[in-house]
Scaffold this motif. Sequence first.
Motif, PDB file in Angstrom:
ATOM      1  N   ALA A 223       0.825  -1.209   0.000  1.00 13.81           N
ATOM      2  CA  ALA A 223       0.000   0.000   0.000  1.00 13.81           C
ATOM      3  C   ALA A 223       0.858   1.257   0.000  1.00 13.81           C
ATOM      4  O   ALA A 223       0.522   2.256  -0.657  1.00 13.81           O
ATOM      5  CB  ALA A 223      -0.940  -0.013   1.208  1.00 13.81           C
ATOM      6  N   ILE A 224       1.959   1.230   0.728  1.00 11.92           N
ATOM      7  CA  ILE A 224       2.868   2.376   0.727  1.00 11.92           C
ATOM      8  C   ILE A 224       3.467   2.570  -0.665  1.00 11.92           C
ATOM      9  O   ILE A 224       3.598   3.705  -1.158  1.00 11.92           O
ATOM     10  CB  ILE A 224       3.983   2.190   1.775  1.00 11.92           C
ATOM     11  N   ALA A 225       3.818   1.470  -1.322  1.00 14.64           N
ATOM     12  CA  ALA A 225       4.366   1.568  -2.682  1.00 14.64           C
ATOM     13  C   ALA A 225       3.340   2.160  -3.639  1.00 14.64           C
ATOM     14  O   ALA A 225       3.673   2.996  -4.493  1.00 14.64           O
ATOM     15  CB  ALA A 225       4.823   0.190  -3.162  1.00 14.64           C
ATOM     16  N   VAL A 226       2.085   1.742  -3.505  1.00 13.76           N
ATOM     17  CA  VAL A 226       1.029   2.280  -4.360  1.00 13.76           C
ATOM     18  C   VAL A 226       0.816   3.764  -4.073  1.00 13.76           C
ATOM     19  O   VAL A 226       0.694   4.586  -4.994  1.00 13.76           O
ATOM     20  CB  VAL A 226      -0.285   1.496  -4.145  1.00 13.76           C
ATOM     21  N   ALA A 227       0.774   4.123  -2.782  1.00 15.60           N
ATOM     22  CA  ALA A 227       0.579   5.527  -2.418  1.00 15.60           C
ATOM     23  C   ALA A 227       1.743   6.389  -2.913  1.00 15.60           C
ATOM     24  O   ALA A 227       1.546   7.532  -3.334  1.00 15.60           O
ATOM     25  CB  ALA A 227       0.424   5.658  -0.902  1.00 15.60           C
ATOM     26  N   ALA A 228       2.956   5.831  -2.866  1.00 17.47           N
ATOM     27  CA  ALA A 228       4.132   6.578  -3.317  1.00 17.47           C
ATOM     28  C   ALA A 228       4.069   6.881  -4.806  1.00 17.47           C
ATOM     29  O   ALA A 228       4.647   7.869  -5.279  1.00 17.47           O
ATOM     30  CB  ALA A 228       5.405   5.813  -2.988  1.00 17.47           C
ATOM     31  N   GLU A 229       3.371   6.034  -5.562  1.00 24.09           N
ATOM     32  CA  GLU A 229       3.235   6.282  -6.991  1.00 24.09           C
ATOM     33  C   GLU A 229       2.506   7.594  -7.272  1.00 24.09           C
ATOM     34  O   GLU A 229       2.688   8.186  -8.345  1.00 24.09           O
ATOM     35  CB  GLU A 229       2.493   5.121  -7.650  1.00 24.09           C
ATOM     36  N   THR A 230       1.706   8.049  -6.313  1.00 24.35           N
ATOM     37  CA  THR A 230       0.978   9.311  -6.529  1.00 24.35           C
ATOM     38  C   THR A 230       1.917  10.504  -6.576  1.00 24.35           C
ATOM     39  O   THR A 230       1.541  11.559  -7.086  1.00 24.35           O
ATOM     40  CB  THR A 230      -0.072   9.533  -5.419  1.00 24.35           C
ATOM     41  N   ILE A 231       3.122  10.344  -6.026  1.00 20.73           N
ATOM     42  CA  ILE A 231       4.098  11.428  -6.130  1.00 20.73           C
ATOM     43  C   ILE A 231       5.217  11.066  -7.096  1.00 20.73           C
ATOM     44  O   ILE A 231       6.232  11.765  -7.180  1.00 20.73           O
ATOM     45  CB  ILE A 231       4.691  11.811  -4.761  1.00 20.73           C
ATOM     46  N   GLY A 232       5.050   9.962  -7.812  1.00 22.41           N
ATOM     47  CA  GLY A 232       6.049   9.578  -8.797  1.00 22.41           C
ATOM     48  C   GLY A 232       7.281   8.945  -8.201  1.00 22.41           C
ATOM     49  O   GLY A 232       8.367   9.003  -8.782  1.00 22.41           O
ATOM     50  N   LEU A 233       7.138   8.316  -7.023  1.00 19.94           N
ATOM     51  CA  LEU A 233       8.276   7.718  -6.347  1.00 19.94           C
ATOM     52  C   LEU A 233       8.142   6.196  -6.346  1.00 19.94           C
ATOM     53  O   LEU A 233       7.083   5.660  -6.022  1.00 19.94           O
ATOM     54  CB  LEU A 233       8.361   8.231  -4.905  1.00 19.94           C
ATOM     55  N   VAL A 234       9.216   5.515  -6.681  1.00 22.80           N
ATOM     56  CA  VAL A 234       9.228   4.054  -6.695  1.00 22.80           C
ATOM     57  C   VAL A 234       9.736   3.549  -5.348  1.00 22.80           C
ATOM     58  O   VAL A 234      10.836   3.909  -4.909  1.00 22.80           O
ATOM     59  CB  VAL A 234      10.114   3.511  -7.825  1.00 22.80           C
ATOM     60  N   VAL A 235       8.926   2.721  -4.701  1.00 19.78           N
ATOM     61  CA  VAL A 235       9.318   2.070  -3.452  1.00 19.78           C
ATOM     62  C   VAL A 235       9.719   0.636  -3.772  1.00 19.78           C
ATOM     63  O   VAL A 235       8.891  -0.136  -4.273  1.00 19.78           O
ATOM     64  CB  VAL A 235       8.161   2.090  -2.434  1.00 19.78           C
ATOM     65  N   PRO A 236      10.959   0.251  -3.523  1.00 20.48           N
ATOM     66  CA  PRO A 236      11.396  -1.112  -3.847  1.00 20.48           C
ATOM     67  C   PRO A 236      10.809  -2.120  -2.868  1.00 20.48           C
ATOM     68  O   PRO A 236      10.881  -1.939  -1.647  1.00 20.48           O
ATOM     69  CB  PRO A 236      12.917  -1.024  -3.705  1.00 20.48           C
ATOM     70  N   LEU A 237      10.201  -3.167  -3.409  1.00 15.60           N
ATOM     71  CA  LEU A 237       9.641  -4.226  -2.590  1.00 15.60           C
ATOM     72  C   LEU A 237      10.299  -5.551  -2.924  1.00 15.60           C
ATOM     73  O   LEU A 237      10.776  -5.763  -4.043  1.00 15.60           O
ATOM     74  CB  LEU A 237       8.120  -4.350  -2.830  1.00 15.60           C
ATOM     75  N   ASP A 238      10.308  -6.472  -1.961  1.00 13.42           N
ATOM     76  CA  ASP A 238      10.827  -7.806  -2.229  1.00 13.42           C
ATOM     77  C   ASP A 238      10.032  -8.448  -3.349  1.00 13.42           C
ATOM     78  O   ASP A 238       8.794  -8.407  -3.357  1.00 13.42           O
ATOM     79  CB  ASP A 238      10.721  -8.673  -0.967  1.00 13.42           C
ATOM     80  N   GLY A 239      10.710  -9.024  -4.288  1.00  9.82           N
ATOM     81  CA  GLY A 239      10.026  -9.681  -5.390  1.00  9.82           C
ATOM     82  C   GLY A 239       9.854  -8.810  -6.612  1.00  9.82           C
ATOM     83  O   GLY A 239       9.405  -9.289  -7.655  1.00  9.82           O
ATOM     84  N   ASP A 240      10.202  -7.504  -6.487  1.00 10.23           N
ATOM     85  CA  ASP A 240      10.108  -6.645  -7.664  1.00 10.23           C
ATOM     86  C   ASP A 240      11.110  -7.107  -8.723  1.00 10.23           C
ATOM     87  O   ASP A 240      12.222  -7.559  -8.414  1.00 10.23           O
ATOM     88  CB  ASP A 240      10.446  -5.190  -7.287  1.00 10.23           C
ATOM     89  N   ALA A 241      10.704  -6.950  -9.952  1.00  7.19           N
ATOM     90  CA  ALA A 241      11.581  -7.365 -11.057  1.00  7.19           C
ATOM     91  C   ALA A 241      12.730  -6.410 -11.256  1.00  7.19           C
ATOM     92  O   ALA A 241      13.756  -6.758 -11.818  1.00  7.19           O
ATOM     93  CB  ALA A 241      10.757  -7.494 -12.348  1.00  7.19           C
ATOM     94  N   HIS A 242      12.537  -5.154 -10.807  1.00  9.47           N
ATOM     95  CA  HIS A 242      13.584  -4.180 -11.051  1.00  9.47           C
ATOM     96  C   HIS A 242      14.401  -3.916  -9.805  1.00  9.47           C
ATOM     97  O   HIS A 242      14.035  -4.359  -8.730  1.00  9.47           O
ATOM     98  CB  HIS A 242      13.000  -2.865 -11.538  1.00  9.47           C
TER      99      HIS A 242
END
Length: 242
Positions: A223-242
């Motif tokens: 949810a924090i990663a999704v919310a961060a997208e509203t400001i154009g910020l990428v939050v790295p999560l375990d399992g992300d491809a990048h």
Amino acid sequence: MDDYAANSTSADAILSELIKKTARLHLAELGGGGLSLDSLARDCGRAVTEVQALFPHRDDVLTALVIDAYDASGGAMERADKDAAALHASAGARLLAVTRALRQWSFDHPAEFTLIYGSPVPGYHAPQDTVLPASRTPGVLAGIVGAALAGGELTPPRRTVPGPPLLLPAAVEAFGGLPPAPFSDVIERGIVLWSSLIGLLVFQVFSRTHDSVRDEAAFFDYAIAVAAETIGLVVPLDGDAH
């Protein structure tokens, strides 16, 4: 300061901490509305007049608890951000670290969390003294967003605020000025992020998501990663491809 004055100050500080410690126990059992100077004095083993000498009214005790809660939760975030920054973490990783720290504090101190973010205590109005401690949480978030902006870590938004900025001058000043296009609405977006964080914590602390998701900690990060997208910020999560 003479010895008598020093000893008196020390005794007052010790009694103040005892009163607040007892008040936190009452807060957990009775809620803010259940606090009373009489019950605090009784459980502290002191006369009511001794309690009143430091906290003349119930609201003075509540204000002390509110300030302590904001300082403790904000301090937890600041320490997490300092540790993440020392490891040269990205702004997204710093955001995840500080929000996790606030989540942990919230679960460790549910009564204090409820006091500052839950239902208002009937008849209590927080004084100006609480404003600066309360600003520590958004201050940490603003610092991370500002660093992301300065470091080129933000993606320009697809939607901008229609019309003039939706901000009070104090908010712009606190951020350090209005950012240039295409990030001129990043402060508004930061407020969306802040409110999303607090709303998410309310849902989790008050068990609004426990019957909807199988892993609340993982859902919080998502949810924090999704919310961060509203400001154009990428939050790295375990399992992300990048």
